[in-house]
Write an enzyme that holds these catalytic residues in place. Structure first.
Site, mmCIF file in Angstrom:
data_model
loop_
_atom_site.group_PDB
_atom_site.id
_atom_site.type_symbol
_atom_site.label_atom_id
_atom_site.label_comp_id
_atom_site.label_asym_id
_atom_site.label_seq_id
_atom_site.Cartn_x
_atom_site.Cartn_y
_atom_site.Cartn_z
ATOM 1 N N ARG A 166 38.637 43.954 37.700
ATOM 2 C CA ARG A 166 38.722 43.676 36.621
ATOM 3 C C ARG A 166 37.951 44.304 35.544
ATOM 4 O O ARG A 166 37.620 43.751 34.571
ATOM 5 C CB ARG A 166 38.274 41.984 36.473
ATOM 6 C CG ARG A 166 39.226 41.089 37.499
ATOM 7 C CD ARG A 166 40.800 41.295 36.974
ATOM 8 N NE ARG A 166 41.147 40.057 37.777
ATOM 9 C CZ ARG A 166 41.738 40.084 38.984
ATOM 10 N NH1 ARG A 166 41.628 41.186 39.706
ATOM 11 N NH2 ARG A 166 42.427 38.973 39.291
ATOM 12 N N SER A 238 42.528 33.395 35.923
ATOM 13 C CA SER A 238 41.118 32.949 36.019
ATOM 14 C C SER A 238 40.069 33.186 34.676
ATOM 15 O O SER A 238 40.368 34.195 34.215
ATOM 16 C CB SER A 238 40.539 34.051 37.143
ATOM 17 O OG SER A 238 41.441 33.893 38.361
ATOM 18 N N GLU A 334 35.961 36.333 32.749
ATOM 19 C CA GLU A 334 36.836 37.288 33.026
ATOM 20 C C GLU A 334 37.681 37.505 31.685
ATOM 21 O O GLU A 334 38.357 38.364 31.224
ATOM 22 C CB GLU A 334 37.757 37.023 34.096
ATOM 23 C CG GLU A 334 38.688 38.196 34.466
ATOM 24 C CD GLU A 334 40.189 37.713 34.798
ATOM 25 O OE1 GLU A 334 40.874 38.064 33.744
ATOM 26 O OE2 GLU A 334 40.323 37.308 36.040
HETATM 27 N N1 EPU Z 1 38.782 28.418 46.140
HETATM 28 C C1 EPU Z 1 38.190 27.191 46.274
HETATM 29 N N2 EPU Z 1 38.677 26.272 45.131
HETATM 30 C C2 EPU Z 1 39.452 26.708 44.247
HETATM 31 C C3 EPU Z 1 39.881 28.226 44.200
HETATM 32 C C4 EPU Z 1 39.656 28.927 45.127
HETATM 33 O O1 EPU Z 1 37.494 26.757 47.402
HETATM 34 O O2 EPU Z 1 39.789 25.813 43.421
HETATM 35 C C5 EPU Z 1 38.602 29.482 47.253
HETATM 36 C C6 EPU Z 1 39.763 29.346 48.313
HETATM 37 O O3 EPU Z 1 39.861 28.320 49.085
HETATM 38 C C7 EPU Z 1 39.366 30.699 48.842
HETATM 39 C C8 EPU Z 1 38.900 31.508 47.758
HETATM 40 O O4 EPU Z 1 38.339 30.533 46.999
HETATM 41 O O5 EPU Z 1 38.605 30.663 49.989
HETATM 42 C C9 EPU Z 1 39.770 32.676 47.240
HETATM 43 O O6 EPU Z 1 40.743 31.803 46.454
HETATM 44 P P1 EPU Z 1 42.172 32.489 45.968
HETATM 45 O O7 EPU Z 1 42.773 33.268 46.881
HETATM 46 O O8 EPU Z 1 43.026 31.344 45.248
HETATM 47 O O9 EPU Z 1 41.759 33.468 44.909
HETATM 48 P P2 EPU Z 1 40.655 33.530 43.990
HETATM 49 O O10 EPU Z 1 39.500 34.524 44.198
HETATM 50 O O11 EPU Z 1 40.431 32.228 43.369
HETATM 51 C C10 EPU Z 1 41.513 35.830 42.756
HETATM 52 C C11 EPU Z 1 42.172 36.373 41.353
HETATM 53 C C12 EPU Z 1 43.460 35.840 40.998
HETATM 54 C C13 EPU Z 1 44.176 36.124 41.923
HETATM 55 C C14 EPU Z 1 43.918 35.637 43.255
HETATM 56 C C15 EPU Z 1 44.724 36.046 44.411
HETATM 57 C C16 EPU Z 1 39.972 36.864 40.125
HETATM 58 C C17 EPU Z 1 38.867 36.235 39.256
HETATM 59 N N3 EPU Z 1 40.984 36.171 40.350
HETATM 60 O O12 EPU Z 1 41.332 34.295 42.774
HETATM 61 O O13 EPU Z 1 43.555 36.442 39.687
HETATM 62 O O14 EPU Z 1 45.570 35.641 41.571
HETATM 63 O O15 EPU Z 1 42.588 36.090 43.665
HETATM 64 O O16 EPU Z 1 44.668 37.316 44.722
HETATM 65 O O17 EPU Z 1 39.556 37.794 41.001
HETATM 66 C C18 EPU Z 1 43.450 36.156 37.218
HETATM 67 O O18 EPU Z 1 42.654 37.146 37.372
HETATM 68 O O19 EPU Z 1 43.800 35.784 36.265
HETATM 69 C C19 EPU Z 1 44.091 35.565 38.806
HETATM 70 C C20 EPU Z 1 44.540 34.456 38.543
#
Ligand code: EPU
Length: 338
Positions: A166, A238, A334
């Protein structure tokens, strides 16, 4: 086409839907118009400058006392082709997801996992958008744009863009001093799919054969099930980054919290899931006035109606504080808070 106005409402230019105003607003559809505008307005060059695309990663805390520049440059052109790849130059003003749809329709791989990310093509390299195992930096060949420090068109190779998680040079050293006008992407004619993130493979297979269309549809389905649509509910995706910590800290947390997701990144470092860190102290779905944490994805803050930027920011600070108290981990925004 150019548009110049004063005291311009930015409500339609930020996906949080915040009612903020810009002292000056300039929109253009031709690069020439930008240089003519800047060269014929000596005083405007003294103003603070903010470049916005679709405004999908921004939070206005106040009115913007300066010049907002909105590049609305259209166009998709083939610039080069060989047996494996095709290079497309895309105007900064194209809508990102429409470009993804275009690539998938023409059987070109490399960005299908980035389906449905809100924003413009010009904004994509700024924060090196990423999702489901792909990052745009991996398919960017060049970024072209206008350097405001000397009013010249210049270009950056992918290496010079200094892409990270990012992040890029456009978000750091060149913040608001460089206006991206187009991006050259190198796409694959024989794509290798990235299916190992979450449910992408399973959902794509449910649709029959794994191909660009089924992967795109799978990603869209997953996103729609978790992330609020900016058309229905103000948000900027995010709000926080997933924090990277020393591996010793990650291991200590793992001993304390068995289920904490930890992703080793490079030697000695690991990423933690900010969504999990926010959900654990009970923030998921919490609403205070018109601001809240989304009920299905704790990383996303939402504006339920008439929240001000300051209210959203204050709420985000409370979350940061609470995560720090519970885990000793500092969250970093972010979203670009202005
Ligand atoms: N998780 C939770 N609770 C939540 C959300 C997530 O426990 O409310 C846990 C999930 O269970 C999982 C882990 O966090 O173990 C990762 O969750 P997820 O796959 O939903 O992805 P994220 O890390 O929360 C990142 C990006 C998103 C992107 C997704 C999918 C960042 C800051 N965010 O989210 O990007 O869509 O991965 O690749 O890196 C954005 O940048 O605006 C965005 C939406």
């Amino acid at each position: 086409m150019i548009r110049f106005s004063e005291n311009h409402s930015l409500k339609q230019h930020n996906t949080f839907g915040i009612e903020a105003r810009a002292k000056y607003f300039f929109e253009f559809t031709d690069v020439e118009d930008l240089s003519v505008f800047l060269n014929s307005n000596e005083s405007i060059k003294e103003e603070k400058i903010l470049v916005i695309g679709e405004g999908s990663n921004i939070l206005f805390l106040n009115d913007f006392d300066g010049l907002v520049i909105h590049p609305n440059l259209p166009g998709i052109q083939v610039v080069k082709e060989d047996r494996q790849n095709i290079w497309l130059e895309v105007g900064a003003g194209e809508v990102w997801d429409e470009f993804v749809q275009y690539a998938v329709d023409y059987q070109l791989g490399g960005i299908e996992n980035l389906s449905l990310i809100p924003g413009s093509v010009g904004a994509a390299p700024v924060q090196n958008i990423g999702a489901y195992g792909q990052e745009v930096g991996n398919v960017v060949e060049k970024v072209k744009g206008f350097d405001l420090s000397n009013n010249m068109l210049i270009e950056f190779s992918a290496e010079q863009c200094d892409f990270g998680y990012r992040s890029s040079i456009f978000k750091s050293k060149l913040k608001n001093s460089f206006i991206i006008t187009s991006v050259v992407f190198r796409l694959e004619k024989f794509p290798e799919f990235v299916l190992n993130y979450g449910q992408v493979e399973e959902k794509a297979k449910e649709k029959g054969e794994v191909n660009l269309h089924s992967v795109r549809d799978a990603v869209i389905e997953i996103r729609q099930s978790k992330l609020p649509d900016v058309k229905d509910l103000g948000n900027a995706g995010s709000f926080f980054k997933n924090p990277e910590v020393d591996i010793e800290i990650a291991e200590k947390l793992k001993n304390q919290f068995e289920n904490i997701p930890v992703y080793p990144t490079k030697p000695g470092k690991a990423k933690l899931a900010a969504g999990w860190l926010i959900e654990k102290p009970g923030w998921k779905g919490v609403r205070e006035g018109d601001v809240g944490v989304h009920e299905k994805q704790a990383l996303v803050l939402v504006n339920y109606g008439y929240s001000s930027g300051q209210e959203i920011f204050d709420f985000s600070e409370k979350i940061k504080q609470s995560v720090f108290e519970k885990f000793g981990v500092e969250l970093e925004s972010e979203v670009n808070c202005i």
